[in-house]
Design a protein around this motif. Structure first.
Motif, PDB file in Angstrom:
ATOM      1  N   MET A 220     -10.479  25.549 -26.917  1.00  0.00           N
ATOM      2  CA  MET A 220      -9.808  24.117 -26.997  1.00  0.00           C
ATOM      3  C   MET A 220      -8.466  24.324 -28.133  1.00  0.00           C
ATOM      4  O   MET A 220      -8.689  24.878 -29.246  1.00  0.00           O
ATOM      5  CB  MET A 220     -10.737  23.267 -27.526  1.00  0.00           C
ATOM      6  N   ILE A 221      -7.602  23.942 -27.693  1.00  0.00           N
ATOM      7  CA  ILE A 221      -6.320  24.061 -28.462  1.00  0.00           C
ATOM      8  C   ILE A 221      -6.229  22.570 -29.292  1.00  0.00           C
ATOM      9  O   ILE A 221      -6.408  21.446 -28.678  1.00  0.00           O
ATOM     10  CB  ILE A 221      -4.832  24.005 -27.739  1.00  0.00           C
ATOM     11  N   VAL A 222      -6.309  22.620 -30.584  1.00  0.00           N
ATOM     12  CA  VAL A 222      -6.462  21.584 -31.602  1.00  0.00           C
ATOM     13  C   VAL A 222      -5.069  21.179 -32.121  1.00  0.00           C
ATOM     14  O   VAL A 222      -4.387  22.121 -32.625  1.00  0.00           O
ATOM     15  CB  VAL A 222      -7.422  21.696 -32.639  1.00  0.00           C
TER      16      VAL A 222
ATOM     17  N   THR B  32     -11.889  29.068 -27.821  1.00  0.00           N
ATOM     18  CA  THR B  32     -10.610  28.848 -27.029  1.00  0.00           C
ATOM     19  C   THR B  32     -10.258  30.240 -26.245  1.00  0.00           C
ATOM     20  O   THR B  32     -10.385  31.323 -26.803  1.00  0.00           O
ATOM     21  CB  THR B  32      -9.419  28.551 -27.932  1.00  0.00           C
ATOM     22  N   HIS B  33      -9.885  30.088 -25.023  1.00  0.00           N
ATOM     23  CA  HIS B  33      -9.574  31.222 -24.339  1.00  0.00           C
ATOM     24  C   HIS B  33      -8.161  31.804 -24.648  1.00  0.00           C
ATOM     25  O   HIS B  33      -7.184  30.803 -24.700  1.00  0.00           O
ATOM     26  CB  HIS B  33      -9.998  30.976 -22.692  1.00  0.00           C
ATOM     27  N   GLN B  34      -7.860  33.285 -24.240  1.00  0.00           N
ATOM     28  CA  GLN B  34      -6.595  33.625 -24.385  1.00  0.00           C
ATOM     29  C   GLN B  34      -5.516  32.811 -23.679  1.00  0.00           C
ATOM     30  O   GLN B  34      -4.336  32.582 -23.832  1.00  0.00           O
ATOM     31  CB  GLN B  34      -6.409  34.999 -24.104  1.00  0.00           C
TER      32      GLN B  34
ATOM     33  N   ILE C 164      -1.634  31.203 -24.340  1.00  0.00           N
ATOM     34  CA  ILE C 164      -0.354  31.369 -23.467  1.00  0.00           C
ATOM     35  C   ILE C 164       0.103  30.367 -22.725  1.00  0.00           C
ATOM     36  O   ILE C 164       1.248  29.965 -22.970  1.00  0.00           O
ATOM     37  CB  ILE C 164      -0.594  32.583 -22.489  1.00  0.00           C
ATOM     38  N   GLU C 165      -0.727  29.533 -22.159  1.00  0.00           N
ATOM     39  CA  GLU C 165      -0.041  28.451 -21.377  1.00  0.00           C
ATOM     40  C   GLU C 165       0.386  27.292 -22.300  1.00  0.00           C
ATOM     41  O   GLU C 165       1.511  26.521 -22.010  1.00  0.00           O
ATOM     42  CB  GLU C 165      -1.432  27.803 -20.443  1.00  0.00           C
ATOM     43  N   TYR C 166      -0.185  27.075 -23.579  1.00  0.00           N
ATOM     44  CA  TYR C 166       0.098  25.848 -24.203  1.00  0.00           C
ATOM     45  C   TYR C 166       1.378  26.491 -24.840  1.00  0.00           C
ATOM     46  O   TYR C 166       2.247  25.487 -25.213  1.00  0.00           O
ATOM     47  CB  TYR C 166      -1.131  25.869 -25.432  1.00  0.00           C
TER      48      TYR C 166
END
Length: 780
Positions: A1-3, A40-42, A46-48
């Motif tokens: 998860m991106i926080v 969080t996945h790699q 990259i997408e974020y």
């Protein structure tokens, strides 16, 4: 998860990331960032990044572990950080950052800290990289143990260069209670301007307030813009039990740097007097013995300057009845700016409080009678002690006389403390009883009394001496005296002026600038100073007696008692100067003996010893004196570069700083209206004359004095001026008293006036409302 800053409260991201998000939400200039949790996945990273940041953006990658940057453990430098990371390398750097938690150093750190590895969760902060011109660390408190001192370090380039000592750094030490700072500078490190320093200090204050603890803050400067990169608590400082030193009005008696001899004697004298006072008010119930460590530290010295240890004062004052009412009055009268009450000991028992109340009431009731008796006692014993000291050069006999003097006064001089409190209380009661538009100004008018105040007697006698010298047509001859032999020859003549000069030095030879600093020259030790004073002194025309406001009831009673208390206070201050004059003569004679024996260089070198060290030398412990004095001279020379701080807060113990490569400066302001405490009414306009110390060339005629601090010896200069502005002071400071007696408008306690005013500025000084208005700036 991106926080992110928008959703961080839903996740456990670690203290470092949480603080960055909080600072960003509070409007601080924190570079854009996000936090990567261990789930969080790699692909998410990259997408974020591709969605939120422009192509080519570089990042920094650092850890935010669950136990990192806590109030107990910092983990500083334990986990790997990566800078200037392109977006396509972020997954690998994030992996390596997490993997660094398995290093030997982290394993050892966990063992020492008692943290289980299973409790260590590694989140990673990804933050937009600032390609800094310079960067560094702000310590909101000096981690060496000075809580009042903010420390700023700065070096060229990014922060890793600074924290890893790859570049030279400059260090700025800024006192929280003043706007002054000093710096340790290197030629190959960046120098910060006042605007950047001011910004960094504001960041430090905001971070301290937001997190309610002392922190270190990493920052970067790019194109004049300051970025906050991270912050963590300073884990080496205690939350309480601090030692607070406050200059208050003690800087009036001991301005600037004081010698080791003066500092050590002052500590002993204050301990002696306050111990006697506590025994008196508790009726020897053992409280003084219980408070021995407190009473031994009523004053302290730091960096060559003398301070009150303020918590010790509160320990004594809180013993008094109605102390909650008395403390604010005491703070106002002494000019204590920080009103928080700090203590270092437990409250006394109820029985002790009862004894103190009874004693206090009795002492206040008998104060004027006791003080007059004390003054008579001193006037009777002073000639005897003076003659005995004058008649011997034996160090052993001189120290014996000192012990007798201490014993004779040690059990009664504490009555002057009672009189101080008496004066403070009734002056405060007078001010609060007045029902008028400006009670401060009215109170100042009421307590004036130049015809009888002790401090004005030498002024009047000096005027009479000048008049007599002119009548005898010997004024020019006297002013041209350049040697002590010529002076002795002049005063040996059978003339009226010679007799008056002899009488002046006998009676007022210790009433000089810095008279309580033992190393200071006085009229008695250096009569040529008297010649300088006579030649530069302006004759005093007694001011017209102003009509005092009519008082009735309690106001009339309070005014009478306040007036009498101040008169007695000035008399005891004059006597105190004479006591220090006797001690000064003892020390100088001992110094002459040590110099004759080749144990020290000049006789005045003795002032670089403490009083205890001198006593040991007199008793035969004389080895290494020259080396000790040489070391102290070097150290005290360095102290001169440290600004005179109003207040210093130490974490555990008081210590001196050992600085090098100093550049002292002040953070300047363009303020044109300055506020202080009005202490002598009247409004004048004139040119500012900044006087930091008195000299033969000091000339304040027709000007408004701007002083860092003053002392009783300034009376001659104040008399020539239009008025005075003082950085320190209070309603009952000596500056205030003399200014009132001379009808000179005065505003004291203006704090950083020297930051806003300079020589030649034309100002309006309002001694009624306490303002100083800049009318026209001096030409640059």
């Amino acid at each position: 998860m991106i926080v992110t800053a928008e959703n961080y409260t839903q996740f456990c991201v670690g203290a470092k990331a949480e603080r960055l998000f909080q600072m960003k939400q509070h409007g601080m200039n924190v570079p854009e960032l996000f936090c990567v949790t261990d789930e969080t996945h790699q692909e998410e990273v990259i997408e974020y990044v591709h969605r939120k940041f422009p192509e080519g953006t570089l990042f920094s990658v650092r850890s935010s572990a669950s136990a990192e940057d806590s109030s107990s453990f910092s983990f500083a430098g334990q986990l790997d950080t990566f800078l200037f990371v392109p977006s396509d390398e972020l997954p690998e750097k994030i992996r390596l950052c997490r993997a660094s938690a398995n290093s030997e150093s982290v394993t050892e750190y966990l063992r020492i800290s008692g943290i289980r590895r299973t409790d260590l969760h590694i989140n990673v902060i990804v933050q937009v990289m600032v390609n800094a011109d310079c960067s560094g660390v702000i310590f909101t408190a000096n981690p060496q143990g000075i809580l009042s001192e903010t420390v700023i370090t700065v070096g060229y380039g990014t922060g890793d260069n600074v924290v890893e000592d790859r570049v030279a750094v400059n260090t700025y030490y800024c006192n929280r209670y003043d706007s002054s700072f000093y710096a340790e500078l290197h030629d190959d490190a960046p120098k910060l301007g006042s605007d950047i320093i001011t910004t960094l200090l504001k960041i430090a204050a905001d971070v301290r307030e937001q997190f309610d603890c002392e922190c270190d803050i990493e920052y970067a400067v790019k194109d004049g813009k300051v970025f906050v990169l991270q912050t963590r608590p300073i884990t080496t400082l205690r939350p309480d039990g601090h030692i607070i030193l406050d200059s208050s009005n003690i800087s009036e008696s001991y301005p600037g740097i004081s010698s080791p001899m003066t500092a050590s004697l002052v500590k002993e004298v204050y301990s002696l007097v306050f111990s006697s006072c506590v025994r008196r008010i508790t009726r020897n119930d053992g409280t003084a013995e219980r408070l021995e460590s407190v009473l031994a530290n009523m004053t302290d010295s730091a960096n060559g300057r003398i301070y009150y240890r303020i918590s010790s004062w509160y320990d004594v004052i809180t013993m008094l009845p109605f102390s909650r009412k008395i403390i604010p009055v005491w703070q106002e009268m002494l000019g204590v700016s920080d009103k928080s009450v700090t203590r270092s000991s437990k409250s006394p028992s109820r029985m002790t409080k009862l004894r103190v109340m009874l004693s206090f009431i009795q002492l206040i009731s008998a104060n004027e009678r006791n003080m007059k008796k004390l003054n008579r006692k001193f006037d009777e014993m002073y000639p005897e002690f003076s003659a005995r000291i004058h008649q011997t050069d034996s160090p052993a006999e001189l120290f014996g006389i000192y012990v007798e003097l201490k014993n004779a006064l040690g059990n009664c001089w504490d009555l002057t403390l009672v009189n101080d409190m008496y004066s403070f209380i009734f002056t405060g009661l007078l001010k609060h009883s007045l029902r008028c538009e400006n009670p401060e100004n009215t109170a100042n008018q009421i307590i004036c009394g130049s015809n009888s105040i002790e401090s004005m007697k030498p002024v009047r006698l000096l005027t009479a001496i000048r008049k007599t010298l002119r009548e005898e047509d010997s004024y020019e001859e006297f002013c041209s005296i350049s040697t002590q032999e010529e002076f002795r020859e002049f005063v040996s003549r059978p003339t009226r002026s010679a007799q008056m000069i002899t009488e002046f030095i006998e009676e007022y030879g210790d009433r000089c600038s810095c008279e309580l600093k033992l190393e200071a020259a006085t009229y008695r030790t250096d009569p040529l100073l008297f010649v300088e004073t006579v030649s530069t002194f302006a004759d005093i025309t007694p001011p017209e007696t102003a009509d005092r406001p009519k008082l009735h009831g309690l106001s009339k009673l309070y005014a009478k008692k306040a007036y009498n208390g101040i008169q007695l206070r000035e008399k005891s201050r004059m006597s105190r100067g004479k006591i220090f004059g006797l001690i000064r003569e003892i020390i100088l004679k001992c110094g002459s003996d040590l110099s004759r024996r080749g144990l020290i260089g000049q006789h005045k070198d003795v002032f670089y010893l403490t009083f205890t060290e001198l006593e040991q030398a007199v008793n035969g412990k004389t080895s290494g004196l020259r080396e000790l004095i040489a070391s102290r001279k070097q150290q005290w020379k360095a102290f001169a570069a440290i600004p005179p701080y109003t207040r210093i807060v130490f974490d555990r113990e008081v210590f001196d700083k050992h600085p090098a490569d100093f550049v002292s400066d002040t953070i300047h302001s363009d303020d044109t209206l300055i506020y202080g405490t009005p202490c002598s009414s009247g409004i004048v306009e004139g040119e500012v004359a900044h006087i930091s110390a008195l000299s033969a060339d000091t000339d304040a005629s027709g000007k408004i004095i701007l002083a860092d601090v003053t002392d009783p010896g300034w009376v001659y200069v104040i008399s020539q001026s239009l008025g005075i502005i003082s950085k320190r002071g209070s309603l009952l400071s000596h500056t205030a008293i003399i200014s009132r007696e001379l009808r000179k408008p005065a505003v004291v306690g203006v704090g950083n006036a020297c930051d806003h005013l300079r020589d030649g500025d034309y100002v309006r000084l309002n001694g009624i409302d306490g303002t100083v208005q800049v009318i026209q700036r001096a030409a640059s």
